[in-house]
Design a protein around this motif. Structure first.
Motif, PDB file in Angstrom:
ATOM      1  N   LYS A  34       0.815  -1.206   0.000  1.00 48.77           N
ATOM      2  CA  LYS A  34       0.000   0.000   0.000  1.00 48.77           C
ATOM      3  C   LYS A  34       0.858   1.271   0.000  1.00 48.77           C
ATOM      4  O   LYS A  34       1.837   1.364   0.740  1.00 48.77           O
ATOM      5  N   ALA A  35       0.429   2.233  -0.822  1.00 47.98           N
ATOM      6  CA  ALA A  35       1.102   3.527  -0.892  1.00 47.98           C
ATOM      7  C   ALA A  35       1.032   4.210   0.473  1.00 47.98           C
ATOM      8  O   ALA A  35       0.007   4.175   1.144  1.00 47.98           O
ATOM      9  N   GLY A  36       2.127   4.788   0.881  1.00 49.72           N
ATOM     10  CA  GLY A  36       2.168   5.495   2.160  1.00 49.72           C
ATOM     11  C   GLY A  36       2.491   4.598   3.337  1.00 49.72           C
ATOM     12  O   GLY A  36       2.779   5.078   4.425  1.00 49.72           O
ATOM     13  N   THR A  37       2.417   3.302   3.141  1.00 53.70           N
ATOM     14  CA  THR A  37       2.763   2.345   4.190  1.00 53.70           C
ATOM     15  C   THR A  37       3.953   1.504   3.758  1.00 53.70           C
ATOM     16  O   THR A  37       4.984   1.509   4.417  1.00 53.70           O
ATOM     17  N   HIS A  38       3.791   0.791   2.652  1.00 53.32           N
ATOM     18  CA  HIS A  38       4.838  -0.098   2.160  1.00 53.32           C
ATOM     19  C   HIS A  38       5.801   0.607   1.209  1.00 53.32           C
ATOM     20  O   HIS A  38       6.920   0.159   1.020  1.00 53.32           O
ATOM     21  N   TYR A  39       5.346   1.680   0.605  1.00 49.40           N
ATOM     22  CA  TYR A  39       6.208   2.423  -0.317  1.00 49.40           C
ATOM     23  C   TYR A  39       5.771   3.878  -0.405  1.00 49.40           C
ATOM     24  O   TYR A  39       4.662   4.238  -0.023  1.00 49.40           O
ATOM     25  N   TYR A  40       6.692   4.698  -0.889  1.00 54.14           N
ATOM     26  CA  TYR A  40       6.370   6.091  -1.191  1.00 54.14           C
ATOM     27  C   TYR A  40       6.922   6.420  -2.571  1.00 54.14           C
ATOM     28  O   TYR A  40       7.784   5.722  -3.099  1.00 54.14           O
TER      29      TYR A  40
END
Length: 98
Positions: A34-40
């Protein structure tokens, strides 16, 4: 409490997780990562910028998915296994090779 996190680009993440880059894209598209959690995302003005992934959180997401999937697998107890093993087969269903 301070946690050390390893942030990687997609190719390094795929290597660390022993999967392909395409698999990482699939995990992201299916919202496992998930964007913002697992990656940016980095970069400005791009439709799709470069993504930087958190190795530990991505690995945790895969472990949780694996555990969830394994709970839904079909299992048999010993009684059912014995029943399947001793079930009589119809002769017409057997084939012989010589």
């Amino acid at each position: 409490m301070s946690q050390n996190h390893t942030w990687l680009e997609i190719r390094e993440l795929a290597e660390a997780l022993y999967c392909s880059v395409k698999s990482v894209y699939i995990y992201r598209d299916k919202n496992l990562f998930k964007a913002g959690t697992h990656y940016y995302s980095v970069g400005e003005g791009k439709l799709r910028g470069k993504h930087i992934y958190n190795l530990e959180l991505c690995r945790k997401a895969l472990l949780e998915r694996t555990a969830k999937d394994s709970r839904s697998n079909e299992t048999y107890d010993n009684k059912e296994i014995n029943k399947l093993m001793t079930r009589k087969l119809d002769n017409k269903n057997l084939s012989y090779r010589k």
